[in-house]
Design an enzyme around this catalytic site. Structure first.
Site, PDB file in Angstrom:
ATOM      1  N   GLY A 252       0.822  -1.212   0.000  1.00 51.57           N
ATOM      2  CA  GLY A 252       0.000   0.000   0.000  1.00 51.57           C
ATOM      3  C   GLY A 252       0.855   1.260   0.000  1.00 51.57           C
ATOM      4  O   GLY A 252       2.087   1.213   0.061  1.00 51.57           O
ATOM      5  N   GLU A 253       0.178   2.380  -0.042  1.00 48.66           N
ATOM      6  CA  GLU A 253       0.853   3.676  -0.024  1.00 48.66           C
ATOM      7  C   GLU A 253       1.614   3.851   1.285  1.00 48.66           C
ATOM      8  O   GLU A 253       1.114   3.524   2.365  1.00 48.66           O
ATOM      9  CB  GLU A 253      -0.189   4.798  -0.176  1.00 48.66           C
ATOM     10  CG  GLU A 253       0.437   6.157  -0.320  1.00 48.66           C
ATOM     11  CD  GLU A 253      -0.590   7.229  -0.649  1.00 48.66           C
ATOM     12  OE1 GLU A 253      -0.228   8.414  -0.560  1.00 48.66           O
ATOM     13  OE2 GLU A 253      -1.736   6.899  -0.993  1.00 48.66           O
ATOM     14  N   ARG A 254       2.841   4.323   1.174  1.00 45.04           N
ATOM     15  CA  ARG A 254       3.732   4.590   2.320  1.00 45.04           C
ATOM     16  C   ARG A 254       4.004   3.332   3.159  1.00 45.04           C
ATOM     17  O   ARG A 254       4.187   3.398   4.365  1.00 45.04           O
ATOM     18  CB  ARG A 254       3.179   5.696   3.225  1.00 45.04           C
ATOM     19  CG  ARG A 254       2.952   7.012   2.517  1.00 45.04           C
ATOM     20  CD  ARG A 254       4.268   7.689   2.176  1.00 45.04           C
ATOM     21  NE  ARG A 254       4.050   8.867   1.352  1.00 45.04           N
ATOM     22  CZ  ARG A 254       4.251   8.926   0.037  1.00 45.04           C
ATOM     23  NH1 ARG A 254       4.683   7.875  -0.605  1.00 45.04           N
ATOM     24  NH2 ARG A 254       4.034  10.029  -0.624  1.00 45.04           N
ATOM     25  N   SER A 255       4.040   2.180   2.478  1.00 42.55           N
ATOM     26  CA  SER A 255       4.302   0.920   3.185  1.00 42.55           C
ATOM     27  C   SER A 255       5.796   0.602   3.274  1.00 42.55           C
ATOM     28  O   SER A 255       6.174  -0.357   3.937  1.00 42.55           O
ATOM     29  CB  SER A 255       3.572  -0.233   2.493  1.00 42.55           C
ATOM     30  OG  SER A 255       4.044  -0.397   1.166  1.00 42.55           O
ATOM     31  N   GLY A 256       6.635   1.390   2.590  1.00 41.63           N
ATOM     32  CA  GLY A 256       8.073   1.155   2.622  1.00 41.63           C
ATOM     33  C   GLY A 256       8.613   0.468   1.379  1.00 41.63           C
ATOM     34  O   GLY A 256       9.750   0.001   1.373  1.00 41.63           O
TER      35      GLY A 256
ATOM     36  N   THR B 127       9.190   6.374 -13.599  1.00 43.76           N
ATOM     37  CA  THR B 127       8.156   6.307 -14.629  1.00 43.76           C
ATOM     38  C   THR B 127       7.136   7.437 -14.541  1.00 43.76           C
ATOM     39  O   THR B 127       6.192   7.490 -15.313  1.00 43.76           O
ATOM     40  CB  THR B 127       7.403   4.956 -14.532  1.00 43.76           C
ATOM     41  OG1 THR B 127       6.792   4.875 -13.247  1.00 43.76           O
ATOM     42  CG2 THR B 127       8.349   3.786 -14.755  1.00 43.76           C
TER      43      THR B 127
ATOM     44  N   HIS C 125      12.011  11.774  -3.750  1.00 40.93           N
ATOM     45  CA  HIS C 125      12.557  10.463  -4.116  1.00 40.93           C
ATOM     46  C   HIS C 125      13.999  10.591  -4.621  1.00 40.93           C
ATOM     47  O   HIS C 125      14.842   9.747  -4.308  1.00 40.93           O
ATOM     48  CB  HIS C 125      11.686   9.793  -5.181  1.00 40.93           C
ATOM     49  CG  HIS C 125      10.580   8.971  -4.610  1.00 40.93           C
ATOM     50  ND1 HIS C 125      10.780   7.711  -4.097  1.00 40.93           N
ATOM     51  CD2 HIS C 125       9.261   9.219  -4.463  1.00 40.93           C
ATOM     52  CE1 HIS C 125       9.632   7.217  -3.665  1.00 40.93           C
ATOM     53  NE2 HIS C 125       8.691   8.115  -3.871  1.00 40.93           N
TER      54      HIS C 125
ATOM     55  N   GLU D 266      14.726   8.637 -16.570  1.00 44.84           N
ATOM     56  CA  GLU D 266      13.288   8.898 -16.576  1.00 44.84           C
ATOM     57  C   GLU D 266      12.714   8.359 -17.877  1.00 44.84           C
ATOM     58  O   GLU D 266      13.177   8.716 -18.956  1.00 44.84           O
ATOM     59  CB  GLU D 266      13.014  10.395 -16.449  1.00 44.84           C
ATOM     60  CG  GLU D 266      13.427  10.948 -15.092  1.00 44.84           C
ATOM     61  CD  GLU D 266      13.077  12.416 -14.923  1.00 44.84           C
ATOM     62  OE1 GLU D 266      12.247  12.941 -15.693  1.00 44.84           O
ATOM     63  OE2 GLU D 266      13.630  13.035 -14.000  1.00 44.84           O
TER      64      GLU D 266
ATOM     65  N   ASP E  80      10.423   2.205 -10.631  1.00 43.72           N
ATOM     66  CA  ASP E  80       9.542   2.759  -9.610  1.00 43.72           C
ATOM     67  C   ASP E  80       8.666   3.841 -10.253  1.00 43.72           C
ATOM     68  O   ASP E  80       9.161   4.920 -10.545  1.00 43.72           O
ATOM     69  CB  ASP E  80      10.396   3.335  -8.476  1.00 43.72           C
ATOM     70  CG  ASP E  80       9.632   3.549  -7.179  1.00 43.72           C
ATOM     71  OD1 ASP E  80       8.419   3.291  -7.144  1.00 43.72           O
ATOM     72  OD2 ASP E  80      10.264   3.982  -6.207  1.00 43.72           O
TER      73      ASP E  80
END
Length: 169
Positions: A8-12, A33, A48, A60, A78
């Site tokens: 999930g979001e901000r799960s590491g 990406t 990031h 990129e 990523d």
């Protein structure tokens, strides 16, 4: 070798993927990406980029990952969610066409020899049910692509609250 890092979001996910890449090589490639949609997104990209030092080669590429020469390298991609968004937007929210093109592009990428791919994706279907039709369509696209990637990956890790849980490999 293909690693799929999901959660999930901000799960590491990104932190784990970067740590894994640096365990495998001293000079990994980082493939971003994301499209720069607005200033908030630019801030996210900047954050990031600050997480990576001079050991990283940064590239990129919004869609056509197979055109990058990864031969003999460790590459961290990523992330799949942002990558799929680019197909989805460009194909005017057509789930089938977006999925077909993304799968085709991934298969070209997976053919590269002597390459280690670390792919970060999101489990967006584990959260709240999307309230819009476009949100539900994209959640389906993401889920189908995640299943496809997991079937091709040698190792799959689910990140939960910063803890890696190996679910394949």
């Amino acid at each position: 070798m293909i690693y799929l890092i999901t959660g999930g979001e901000r799960s590491g996910k990104s932190g784990y993927a970067q740590s894994l890449a640096l365990q495998l090589t001293d000079n990994p490639i980082y493939v971003a990406t994301a499209r720069k949609w607005d200033s908030d997104f630019q801030n996210r990209i900047d954050r990031h980029q600050k997480d990576r030092d001079e050991r990283w080669t940064n590239i990129e590429e919004e869609k056509y990952l197979s055109k990058i020469d990864f031969s003999g390298k460790v590459a961290l991609i990523d992330c799949v969610t942002l990558w799929l968004t680019n197909f989805f937007i460009d194909h005017k929210n057509d789930v089938n066409l977006s999925l077909e093109e993304a799968k085709k592009e991934f298969l070209l990428l997976a053919e590269k020899e002597n390459t280690v791919l670390i792919i970060v994706t999101n489990e967006i279907g584990m959260g709240v049910h999307a309230s819009t039709e476009i949100g539900r369509k994209f959640t389906e696209l993401q889920g189908w692509m995640n299943q496809f990637l997991a079937s091709k990956a040698d190792e799959v890790v689910l990140m939960v609250s910063g803890i890696p849980v190996k679910i394949k490999g």
